[in-house]
Design a protein around this motif. Structure first.
Motif, PDB file in Angstrom:
ATOM      1  N   ILE A   1       9.388   3.062  -3.110  1.00 50.93           N
ATOM      2  CA  ILE A   1      10.269   2.326  -4.020  1.00 50.93           C
ATOM      3  C   ILE A   1      10.165   2.884  -5.437  1.00 50.93           C
ATOM      4  CG2 ILE A   1      10.649   0.095  -5.147  1.00 50.93           C
ATOM      5  CD1 ILE A   1      11.764   0.081  -2.369  1.00 50.93           C
ATOM      6  N   SER A   2       8.945   3.083  -5.915  1.00 51.04           N
ATOM      7  CA  SER A   2       8.751   3.572  -7.279  1.00 51.04           C
ATOM      8  C   SER A   2       9.372   4.948  -7.467  1.00 51.04           C
ATOM      9  CB  SER A   2       7.257   3.616  -7.621  1.00 51.04           C
ATOM     10  OG  SER A   2       6.678   2.331  -7.565  1.00 51.04           O
ATOM     11  N   GLY A   3       9.141   5.848  -6.509  1.00 53.15           N
ATOM     12  CA  GLY A   3       9.723   7.183  -6.598  1.00 53.15           C
ATOM     13  C   GLY A   3      11.235   7.155  -6.525  1.00 53.15           C
TER      14      GLY A   3
ATOM     15  N   ASP B   1       0.815  -1.208   0.000  1.00 54.68           N
ATOM     16  CA  ASP B   1       0.000   0.000   0.000  1.00 54.68           C
ATOM     17  C   ASP B   1       0.852   1.264   0.000  1.00 54.68           C
ATOM     18  OD1 ASP B   1      -2.367   1.511   0.078  1.00 54.68           O
ATOM     19  OD2 ASP B   1      -2.306   1.642   2.252  1.00 54.68           O
ATOM     20  N   LEU B   2       1.945   1.276   0.768  1.00 53.98           N
ATOM     21  CA  LEU B   2       2.721   2.495   0.974  1.00 53.98           C
ATOM     22  C   LEU B   2       4.172   2.386   0.511  1.00 53.98           C
ATOM     23  CD1 LEU B   2       1.400   3.354   4.565  1.00 53.98           C
ATOM     24  CD2 LEU B   2       0.533   4.152   2.356  1.00 53.98           C
ATOM     25  N   LEU B   3       4.845   1.296   0.883  1.00 51.14           N
ATOM     26  CA  LEU B   3       6.251   1.136   0.511  1.00 51.14           C
ATOM     27  C   LEU B   3       6.435   1.191  -1.002  1.00 51.14           C
ATOM     28  CD1 LEU B   3       9.202   0.451   1.318  1.00 51.14           C
ATOM     29  CD2 LEU B   3       8.572  -1.963   1.179  1.00 51.14           C
ATOM     30  N   VAL B   4       5.479   0.659  -1.744  1.00 53.36           N
ATOM     31  CA  VAL B   4       5.604   0.642  -3.207  1.00 53.36           C
ATOM     32  C   VAL B   4       5.714   2.055  -3.771  1.00 53.36           C
ATOM     33  CG1 VAL B   4       3.113   0.634  -3.683  1.00 53.36           C
ATOM     34  CG2 VAL B   4       4.701  -0.448  -5.307  1.00 53.36           C
ATOM     35  N   HIS B   5       5.082   3.040  -3.135  1.00 51.71           N
ATOM     36  CA  HIS B   5       5.229   4.426  -3.572  1.00 51.71           C
ATOM     37  C   HIS B   5       6.665   4.899  -3.372  1.00 51.71           C
ATOM     38  CE1 HIS B   5       1.167   5.523  -4.633  1.00 51.71           C
ATOM     39  NE2 HIS B   5       0.689   5.102  -3.476  1.00 51.71           N
TER      40      HIS B   5
ATOM     41  N   MET C   1      14.017   2.041   4.480  1.00 52.53           N
ATOM     42  CA  MET C   1      12.668   2.587   4.418  1.00 52.53           C
ATOM     43  C   MET C   1      11.862   2.100   5.619  1.00 52.53           C
ATOM     44  SD  MET C   1      11.751   2.530   0.368  1.00 52.53           S
ATOM     45  CE  MET C   1      12.727   3.546  -0.765  1.00 52.53           C
ATOM     46  N   ARG C   2      11.156   3.054   6.254  1.00 51.65           N
ATOM     47  CA  ARG C   2      10.402   2.751   7.467  1.00 51.65           C
ATOM     48  C   ARG C   2       8.964   3.221   7.316  1.00 51.65           C
ATOM     49  NH1 ARG C   2       8.630   5.909  11.131  1.00 51.65           N
ATOM     50  NH2 ARG C   2       9.996   7.657  10.597  1.00 51.65           N
TER      51      ARG C   2
ATOM     52  N   HIS D   1       6.597  -4.593 -11.883  1.00 53.87           N
ATOM     53  CA  HIS D   1       6.992  -5.885 -11.308  1.00 53.87           C
ATOM     54  C   HIS D   1       8.183  -5.727 -10.372  1.00 53.87           C
ATOM     55  CE1 HIS D   1       7.674 -10.130 -10.922  1.00 53.87           C
ATOM     56  NE2 HIS D   1       8.721 -10.163 -11.721  1.00 53.87           N
ATOM     57  N   HIS D   2       9.182  -4.968 -10.809  1.00 55.85           N
ATOM     58  CA  HIS D   2      10.363  -4.777  -9.971  1.00 55.85           C
ATOM     59  C   HIS D   2      10.021  -4.047  -8.671  1.00 55.85           C
ATOM     60  CE1 HIS D   2      13.239  -5.177 -13.658  1.00 55.85           C
ATOM     61  NE2 HIS D   2      12.816  -6.345 -13.205  1.00 55.85           N
ATOM     62  N   ALA D   3       9.161  -3.023  -8.758  1.00 56.23           N
ATOM     63  CA  ALA D   3       8.760  -2.299  -7.548  1.00 56.23           C
ATOM     64  C   ALA D   3       7.973  -3.202  -6.616  1.00 56.23           C
ATOM     65  CB  ALA D   3       7.936  -1.064  -7.924  1.00 56.23           C
ATOM     66  N   ALA D   4       7.057  -3.998  -7.187  1.00 53.11           N
ATOM     67  CA  ALA D   4       6.260  -4.914  -6.367  1.00 53.11           C
ATOM     68  C   ALA D   4       7.140  -5.992  -5.737  1.00 53.11           C
ATOM     69  CB  ALA D   4       5.157  -5.547  -7.206  1.00 53.11           C
ATOM     70  N   LEU D   5       8.142  -6.475  -6.483  1.00 50.48           N
ATOM     71  CA  LEU D   5       9.031  -7.494  -5.928  1.00 50.48           C
ATOM     72  C   LEU D   5       9.771  -6.990  -4.698  1.00 50.48           C
ATOM     73  CD1 LEU D   5      10.633  -9.321  -8.994  1.00 50.48           C
ATOM     74  CD2 LEU D   5       9.180 -10.313  -7.224  1.00 50.48           C
ATOM     75  N   ALA D   6      10.168  -5.731  -4.704  1.00 50.68           N
ATOM     76  CA  ALA D   6      10.814  -5.173  -3.516  1.00 50.68           C
ATOM     77  C   ALA D   6       9.893  -5.282  -2.308  1.00 50.68           C
ATOM     78  CB  ALA D   6      11.210  -3.717  -3.767  1.00 50.68           C
ATOM     79  N   CYS D   7       8.592  -5.041  -2.534  1.00 49.70           N
ATOM     80  CA  CYS D   7       7.613  -5.141  -1.448  1.00 49.70           C
ATOM     81  C   CYS D   7       7.409  -6.592  -1.020  1.00 49.70           C
ATOM     82  CB  CYS D   7       6.289  -4.526  -1.896  1.00 49.70           C
ATOM     83  SG  CYS D   7       6.437  -2.797  -2.400  1.00 49.70           S
ATOM     84  N   HIS D   8       7.331  -7.493  -1.994  1.00 51.17           N
ATOM     85  CA  HIS D   8       7.195  -8.914  -1.657  1.00 51.17           C
ATOM     86  C   HIS D   8       8.415  -9.409  -0.876  1.00 51.17           C
ATOM     87  CE1 HIS D   8       3.668  -8.891  -4.043  1.00 51.17           C
ATOM     88  NE2 HIS D   8       4.242  -8.976  -5.215  1.00 51.17           N
ATOM     89  N   LEU D   9       9.590  -8.950  -1.268  1.00 55.86           N
ATOM     90  CA  LEU D   9      10.809  -9.338  -0.540  1.00 55.86           C
ATOM     91  C   LEU D   9      10.771  -8.821   0.895  1.00 55.86           C
ATOM     92  CD1 LEU D   9      13.296  -8.615  -3.437  1.00 55.86           C
ATOM     93  CD2 LEU D   9      13.118 -10.824  -2.279  1.00 55.86           C
TER      94      LEU D   9
END
Length: 452
Positions: free
Chosen positions: A261-263, A255-259, A309-310, A420-428
Motif C-alpha cells: 500500500i505504501s509503495g 506486516d506485508l500489505l502495508v508495504h 493485492m494478494r 495512518h492512511h496506509a494503516a487504515l487500508a490494512c485495518h479495512l
C-alpha cells in the motif's frame, strides 16, 4: 562489536545480488544517494543522539542500520526482555544505557529522537508518550494497531512540531521514485488497474519464530508486554509470534500489505484512504492457534481505480506490483522496474472479419493494410526497458531521510497522516475479512462501516 544476524530482508537482498541474474539488453541501473561522509573532526555535539524502544527481530536491524549512519549516535535502548539489552550493547557498544522502562529514555533531555520497533499493540502509547516528551519519532510499520489508535497518533503529531516518520521504506526507494516519475509523465497513459502480490512458503515466513531459549518471567516483564491486550499466563510463543494474533498484531495486512500500500500510494502520488475494500482469505496451512489469516486477498478502490493485492504465507511467489494503463505497464519488483509500452491499437486486420464473406473479407483486409501498414524500414520497435536499483525495502535511505529531517526540520513523505492512511487500508482489509462483507472508512465518525 559483534556483527548482527541478517534480517529476512537483508538475507534475500544479499542472495539476489549474489545470483547476478542476466539482465535484459535494454536496461540500466539507478544508484541510491549515499549519505555524505562527515567531515573529519566534526564535534560529537553535532550528532543526533537517539534511543531505541524495542530491540527484537526488526528493532535489531533498525538499530544496526542506524548506528552505521554518519552523524548519529545511539545512547540508550529499552526492551522488556533483558536478553535484548545484551543484543543492543553488542550492536551499539557497551557504553549505551539499557533499561526495561522506555520512559527513562523520554525523560533524558539529551536524547533527540526515539526509534520504535515494538509489537503493534504498543505503537500508539509509545509514540504518543514520545511526542509529549518532545522527541522526534521513527515508528515501525504499521503505524497503528487499530483505527482509533491511528486517529490518536495523528492528533498527537498535529499537536507538536515534532518529526514523525513511519517505517515502511518504499517512500525512500529510488525505484519507487522512478515509478512515480514515469507515471506522472504519462508513461502508462490512463491508469486502470493495479495488481500486487507477495508470497512466502516457510515457517519463518509464517512467523513461526523460535522463542529465545532462556525466556522466562524472570528476564521478561510479561505483564507490561501484554499492555492493553487481555491478560494471559506467560507464553514464550506468544511473545515470539505475536503477529499471529489480532490481540497484539495486524496479521499479513499490517506486516506485508502495508508495504504494498505504501509503495503504491507513493508511486501514484496519492495519500488517502481507499473508498471501499472487500477482502477474503483464511487459515489454510498454519493451524497453530493463530486467529489471523495466512492467505489474505483484498480488492481496494482508489479514485475509482481497482487495486487488487494478494498475500500468502502458504506458497512462495514473486513480490511484484503492476501498474497497468492504456499505454502500457510498469512492473515494480524488489530490485527492478520493467516498463513495457503498448500502442493500444490494432497491429493487424481484425479477426472479426473472419465472419465476413470471402470477397468482403479480402477487400477489408486489403484496405486495412493500405491504411495502416508502416513504410518498409520504419516499422515501430516496441521494447521493454528494465531499470535496476537498490532493494525497494532498503532501510538505510529511509532512516537517513528521518535523521536528515530531524536535522533540518523539513517534512518527511511518510509522516503520521501518510502512515495512518496506509494503516487504515490494512485495518479495512482485516475488518472486511472478519465481517465477511465489504467495508469503508467513515470520516465523520472515524470508524469502519460495513457495506451491505
Amino acid at each position: 562489536m559483534s556483527k548482527p544476524f541478517l534480517s529476512r530482508r537483508g538475507f534475500l537482498q544479499a542472495t539476489a545480488a549474489a545470483a547476478g541474474a542476466a539482465l535484459a539488453s535494454n536496461s540500466f541501473s539507478l544508484d541510491a544517494e549515499a549519505p555524505p561522509i562527515p567531515l573529519a573532526g566534526s564535534s560529537p555535539s553535532d550528532r543526533i543522539r537517539f534511543g531505541i524502544v524495542g530491540v527484537g527481530m526488526e528493532g535489531s536491524g533498525v538499530l544496526a542500520t542506524a548506528v552505521a549512519l554518519p552523524g548519529v549516535e545511539c545512547v540508550a535502548a529499552a526492551d522488556l526482555y533483558d536478553g535484548r539489552h545484551t543484543l543492543a550493547r553488542e550492536i551499539a557498544g557497551n557504553s549505551i544505557k539499557t533499561t526495561r522502562r522506555y520512559r527513562e529514555l523520554l525523560d533524558d533531555k539529551s536524547i533527540d529522537a526515539i526509534l520504535i520497533a515494538v509489537p503493534d499493540h504498543w505503537h500508539k502509547q509509545v509514540v504518543v508518550d514520545a511526542l509529549a516528551a518532545g522527541k522526534d519519532v521513527y515508528c515501525e510499520k504499521p503505524m497503528s494497531h487499530s483505527p482509533a489508535d491511528g486517529v490518536a497518533m495523528v492528533q498527537a503529531a498535529k499537536n507538536t512540531d515534532r518529526i514523525v516518520q513511519i517505517g515502511a521504506q518504499r517512500t525512500s526507494s529510488v525505484l519507487c521514485a522512478k515509478v512515480r516519475e514515469m507515471i506522472a509523465k504519462g508513461a502508462i497513459g490512463d491508469l486502470n488497474l493495479v495488481e500486487a502480490t507477495m508470497g512466502r512458503n516457510d515457517p519463518t515466513g509464517a512467523w513461526e519464530y523460535p522463542p529465545p531459549p532462556d525466556l522466562s518471567p524472570e528476564n521478561l516483564d510479561w505483564d507490561t508486554w501484554l499492555g492493553t491486550a487481555p491478560k494471559k499466563a506467560f507464553d514464550p510463543y506468544t511473545f515470539a509470534r505475536w503477529r499471529c494474533w489480532k490481540e497484539y498484531g495486524t496479521g499479513v495486512a499490517g506486516d506485508l500489505l502495508v508495504h504494498l500500500i505504501s509503495g503504491m500510494q507513493f508511486s501514484l502520488g496519492i495519500n488517502e484512504v481507499p473508498s471501499r475494500v472487500s477482502a477474503f482469505g483464511g487459515i489454510y496451512r498454519w493451524k497453530d492457534g493463530r486467529n489471523m489469516p495466512d492467505v489474505h486477498a483484498a480488492l481496494f478502490e482508489y479514485k475509482g481505480v481497482p487495486v487488487y493485492m494478494r498475500l500468502s504465507l502458504d506458497c512462495e511467489s514473486p513480490e511484484v506490483t503492476r501498474f497497468q494503463g492504456s499505454k502500457g505497464m510498469i512492473e515494480l519488483r524488489e530490485f527492478s522496474i520493467t516498463y513495457s509500452p503498448q500502442t493500444g491499437v490494432d497491429t493487424s486486420p481484425s479477426y472479426y472479419s473472419g465472419g465476413f464473406p470471402a470477397a468482403m473479407r479480402a477487400a477489408y483486409t486489403q484496405k486495412w493494410h493500405e491504411e495502416h501498414d508502416p513504410t518498409p524500414g520504419k516499422e515501430p520497435a516496441s521494447e521493454s526497458t528494465t531499470i535496476n536499483g537498490n532493494d525497494y525495502d532498503d532501510l538505510r535511505p529511509h532512516l537517513w531521510n528521518f535523521f536528515e529531517a530531524v536535522r533540518t526540520r523539513k517534512p518527511v513523505v511518510q509522516d503520521a497522516v501518510f502512515g495512518h492512511h496506509a494503516a487504515l487500508a490494512c485495518h479495512l482489509a482485516n475488518e472486511s475479512y472478519f465481517r465477511g462483507v465489504p467495508v469503508r472508512w467513515d470520516e465523520a465518525s472515524q470508524t469502519i462501516k460495513s457495506l451491505t
